[in-house]
Design an enzyme around this catalytic site. Structure first.
Site, PDB file in Angstrom:
ATOM      1  N   HIS A 265     -18.378  10.617 -39.774  1.00 41.21           N
ATOM      2  CA  HIS A 265     -17.115  10.020 -40.204  1.00 41.21           C
ATOM      3  C   HIS A 265     -16.942   8.663 -39.538  1.00 41.21           C
ATOM      4  O   HIS A 265     -17.364   8.482 -38.391  1.00 41.21           O
ATOM      5  CB  HIS A 265     -15.936  10.929 -39.835  1.00 41.21           C
ATOM      6  CG  HIS A 265     -14.691  10.586 -40.578  1.00 41.21           C
ATOM      7  ND1 HIS A 265     -13.807   9.643 -40.134  1.00 41.21           N
ATOM      8  CD2 HIS A 265     -14.216  11.051 -41.754  1.00 41.21           C
ATOM      9  CE1 HIS A 265     -12.823   9.546 -41.015  1.00 41.21           C
ATOM     10  NE2 HIS A 265     -13.039  10.390 -41.998  1.00 41.21           N
ATOM     11  N   ASP A 316     -15.190  16.887 -46.383  1.00 40.91           N
ATOM     12  CA  ASP A 316     -15.884  17.190 -47.634  1.00 40.91           C
ATOM     13  C   ASP A 316     -16.919  18.302 -47.507  1.00 40.91           C
ATOM     14  O   ASP A 316     -17.360  18.851 -48.512  1.00 40.91           O
ATOM     15  CB  ASP A 316     -16.592  15.923 -48.151  1.00 40.91           C
ATOM     16  CG  ASP A 316     -15.594  14.855 -48.535  1.00 40.91           C
ATOM     17  OD1 ASP A 316     -14.609  15.204 -49.195  1.00 40.91           O
ATOM     18  OD2 ASP A 316     -15.799  13.685 -48.170  1.00 40.91           O
TER      19      ASP A 316
HETATM   20  N1  COA Z   1     -26.550  12.030 -42.035  1.00 42.00           N
HETATM   21  C1  COA Z   1     -27.543  11.513 -41.286  1.00 42.00           C
HETATM   22  N2  COA Z   1     -27.379  10.464 -40.496  1.00 42.00           N
HETATM   23  C2  COA Z   1     -26.173   9.893 -40.488  1.00 42.00           C
HETATM   24  C3  COA Z   1     -25.103  10.371 -41.236  1.00 42.00           C
HETATM   25  C4  COA Z   1     -25.325  11.488 -42.019  1.00 42.00           C
HETATM   26  N3  COA Z   1     -24.359  12.003 -42.772  1.00 42.00           N
HETATM   27  N4  COA Z   1     -24.027   9.604 -41.041  1.00 42.00           N
HETATM   28  C5  COA Z   1     -24.387   8.660 -40.183  1.00 42.00           C
HETATM   29  N5  COA Z   1     -25.700   8.829 -39.850  1.00 42.00           N
HETATM   30  C6  COA Z   1     -26.466   8.004 -38.942  1.00 42.00           C
HETATM   31  C7  COA Z   1     -26.840   6.701 -39.606  1.00 42.00           C
HETATM   32  O1  COA Z   1     -28.028   6.804 -40.325  1.00 42.00           O
HETATM   33  C8  COA Z   1     -26.927   5.800 -38.407  1.00 42.00           C
HETATM   34  O2  COA Z   1     -28.113   6.092 -37.756  1.00 42.00           O
HETATM   35  P1  COA Z   1     -28.958   4.908 -37.039  1.00 42.00           P
HETATM   36  O3  COA Z   1     -28.050   4.406 -35.953  1.00 42.00           O
HETATM   37  O4  COA Z   1     -30.181   5.595 -36.546  1.00 42.00           O
HETATM   38  O5  COA Z   1     -29.220   3.901 -38.099  1.00 42.00           O
HETATM   39  C9  COA Z   1     -25.808   6.289 -37.515  1.00 42.00           C
HETATM   40  O6  COA Z   1     -25.648   7.670 -37.846  1.00 42.00           O
HETATM   41  C10 COA Z   1     -24.489   5.547 -37.735  1.00 42.00           C
HETATM   42  O7  COA Z   1     -24.229   5.560 -39.152  1.00 42.00           O
HETATM   43  P2  COA Z   1     -23.116   4.678 -39.851  1.00 42.00           P
HETATM   44  O8  COA Z   1     -23.247   4.823 -41.330  1.00 42.00           O
HETATM   45  O9  COA Z   1     -23.107   3.313 -39.286  1.00 42.00           O
HETATM   46  O10 COA Z   1     -21.833   5.443 -39.350  1.00 42.00           O
HETATM   47  P3  COA Z   1     -20.405   5.248 -39.877  1.00 42.00           P
HETATM   48  O11 COA Z   1     -19.575   5.882 -38.828  1.00 42.00           O
HETATM   49  O12 COA Z   1     -20.067   3.871 -40.293  1.00 42.00           O
HETATM   50  O13 COA Z   1     -20.454   6.121 -41.237  1.00 42.00           O
HETATM   51  C11 COA Z   1     -19.973   7.676 -42.901  1.00 42.00           C
HETATM   52  C12 COA Z   1     -19.560   7.068 -41.557  1.00 42.00           C
HETATM   53  C13 COA Z   1     -18.947   8.732 -43.275  1.00 42.00           C
HETATM   54  C14 COA Z   1     -19.989   6.584 -43.993  1.00 42.00           C
HETATM   55  C15 COA Z   1     -21.382   8.296 -42.777  1.00 42.00           C
HETATM   56  O14 COA Z   1     -21.366   9.235 -41.740  1.00 42.00           O
HETATM   57  C16 COA Z   1     -21.838   8.927 -44.084  1.00 42.00           C
HETATM   58  O15 COA Z   1     -22.349   8.232 -44.959  1.00 42.00           O
HETATM   59  N6  COA Z   1     -21.716  10.283 -44.201  1.00 42.00           N
HETATM   60  C17 COA Z   1     -22.139  10.958 -45.407  1.00 42.00           C
HETATM   61  C18 COA Z   1     -21.168  10.711 -46.555  1.00 42.00           C
HETATM   62  C19 COA Z   1     -19.856  11.439 -46.374  1.00 42.00           C
HETATM   63  O16 COA Z   1     -19.813  12.607 -46.027  1.00 42.00           O
HETATM   64  N7  COA Z   1     -18.759  10.711 -46.628  1.00 42.00           N
HETATM   65  C20 COA Z   1     -17.412  11.277 -46.572  1.00 42.00           C
HETATM   66  C21 COA Z   1     -16.677  10.728 -45.412  1.00 42.00           C
HETATM   67  S1  COA Z   1     -15.101  11.542 -45.242  1.00 42.00           S
END
Ligand code: COA
Length: 379
Positions: A265, A316
């Site tokens: 998240h 979710d």
């Molecule tokens: N599965 C695997 N790895 C994940 C991940 C996931 N669901 N979410 C984040 N990571 C990893 C990224 O690949 C990244 O790894 P790295 O540092 O080795 O490159 C690291 O964690 C940070 O990711 P980032 O996307 O920058 O984190 P964020 O806090 O900005 O992203 C979300 C938050 C929600 C966008 C992200 O966790 C995601 O895409 N989750 C899946 C989609 C989802 O469930 N969305 C609903 C949100 S309520």
């Protein structure tokens, strides 16, 4: 904006930028706490109803019995959508995305509310009540229309949650499923300045009407980076297919740097408090239906992601298998999010109207300057 005209927002995607003052909801990402108007989400999920939560979000306090009854009555009087809107929906392609249908149908509701562009509290509240009453009817009606079934007339004796399941299925839902669905609506009602809520504030900040602002919010929610993850969680579980395949599937996904849907998240760095409830409901539905595979698979993914990445499930993750075992079609999960979030959107729009300032930030200009116009034949 040139370098001398002000300060840059700095973070990409406005992360960490405070863009509005609001009393509606607050997220504490470090401690995993979500509050609505001062009340912890756990307290509301335990004791409240969606309608009472709607009152709270709109009015900043819990209602007394008479106030709650009045709101419930007004919402129920507005369950029906104009026949013209249903007629319009019947002309849509049957394979249209339900979020696109919802966006277009909600936009058309504006034609049938003569006071829908007014921004005084009383008129805007009336539009908020209509929209909150009607949005579930549109979602359920679309599922019936696209399947060639008769649209079920809403039942004014039922709550929003119970009425939605009734209109979708054509028969009354059992009490335990109604309560699970009602709490799911409470859990999704508001989440501070998420992308769709911010959108509704930007649009209403121009003093555009409630319907236009909500239509824009639906458009924002439809994006896969916002409202679409719940459907993708279920697609992932179906693709994996069996608990024995989880470990290898997760290993491969992580090796390929793919994201596991429903995990992680942008704000919560610990368990999303909404996931705590939805995990409980996913287990409850698995027990009820005697189909534990989806819950077992989800739990194993949760465990692996915690071990390997220190990441937790979000709202979710467990709503997916909960809705699936309730027999809800996969592509309605995001529209259902809107059936709940309409309360937060309209609350934020009411708050914006009450103390409005046009939202008009600056852009940091990174283009060239002082270029001379060259006639087209000389380029
Ligand atoms: N599965 C695997 N790895 C994940 C991940 C996931 N669901 N979410 C984040 N990571 C990893 C990224 O690949 C990244 O790894 P790295 O540092 O080795 O490159 C690291 O964690 C940070 O990711 P980032 O996307 O920058 O984190 P964020 O806090 O900005 O992203 C979300 C938050 C929600 C966008 C992200 O966790 C995601 O895409 N989750 C899946 C989609 C989802 O469930 N969305 C609903 C949100 S309520």
């Amino acid at each position: 904006m040139s370098n001398t005209a002000g300060t840059s927002a700095g973070a990409a995607g406005l992360r960490g930028v405070v863009a509005a003052s609001s009393s509606i909801g607050d997220v504490n990402g470090e401690q995993g706490i979500l509050i609505y108007q001062g009340y912890n989400i756990h307290d509301l999920a335990e004791h409240s109803t969606f309608e009472e939560t709607v009152y709270l979000l709109w009015n900043g306090r819990l209602p007394n019995q008479q106030e709650l009854t009045d709101l419930e009555q007004r919402l129920r009087e507005n369950y029906e959508v104009p026949a013209e809107v249903l007629e319009l929906m019947r002309t849509f392609p049957k394979d249209a995305d339900p979020m696109d249908v919802l966006r277009t149908a909600v936009s058309s509701l504006d034609f049938y509310d003569k006071a829908g562009h007014k921004t005084d509290r009383e008129s805007a509240m009336a539009a908020a009540i209509k929209l909150t009453g009607q949005i579930g009817t549109i979602v359920a009606a679309w599922d019936r229309i696209r399947k060639g079934n008769d649209v079920v007339t809403p039942d004014k004796n039922l709550s929003i949650a119970e009425n939605f399941l009734y209109m979708l299925r054509g028969e009354r839902a059992e009490a335990d499923e109604v309560r699970i669905f009602d709490v799911a609506l409470i859990l999704h009602a508001d989440h501070e300045l998420n992308a769709s809520t911010f959108t509704t504030r930007v649009v209403s900040g121009t003093l555009a009407g409630m319907y236009g602002a909500v239509t824009a919010g639906i458009a924002a929610l439809a994006g896969p980076l916002h409202g679409g993850a719940n459907t993708n969680v279920m697609k992932m579980l179906i693709e994996i297919g069996d608990p024995s395949k989880i470990d290898a599937w997760v290993d491969q996904a992580l090796a390929e740097k793919r994201k596991i849907m429903g995990i992680g998240h942008a704000v919560y760095k610990t368990e999303d408090p909404r996931a705590t409830w939805l995990r409980k409901f996913a287990r409850q539905m698995a027990d009820k239906k005697g189909e534990s595979k989806w819950f077992e698979m989800s739990q194993r993914i949760e465990q692996l992601m915690l071990e390997r990445k220190g990441m937790y499930p979000n709202v979710d993750f467990y709503s997916a298998s909960t809705y699936y075992l309730m027999g809800i079609p996969l592509d309605l999960y995001t529209p259902i999010f809107a059936v709940s979030r309409i309360s937060g959107w309209t609350g934020h729009i009411l708050e914006q109207y009450a103390n409005n300032k046009l939202i008009r930030p600056r852009a940091e200009y990174i283009g060239q300057r002082d270029l001379k116009y060259v006639p087209i034949g000389e380029r």
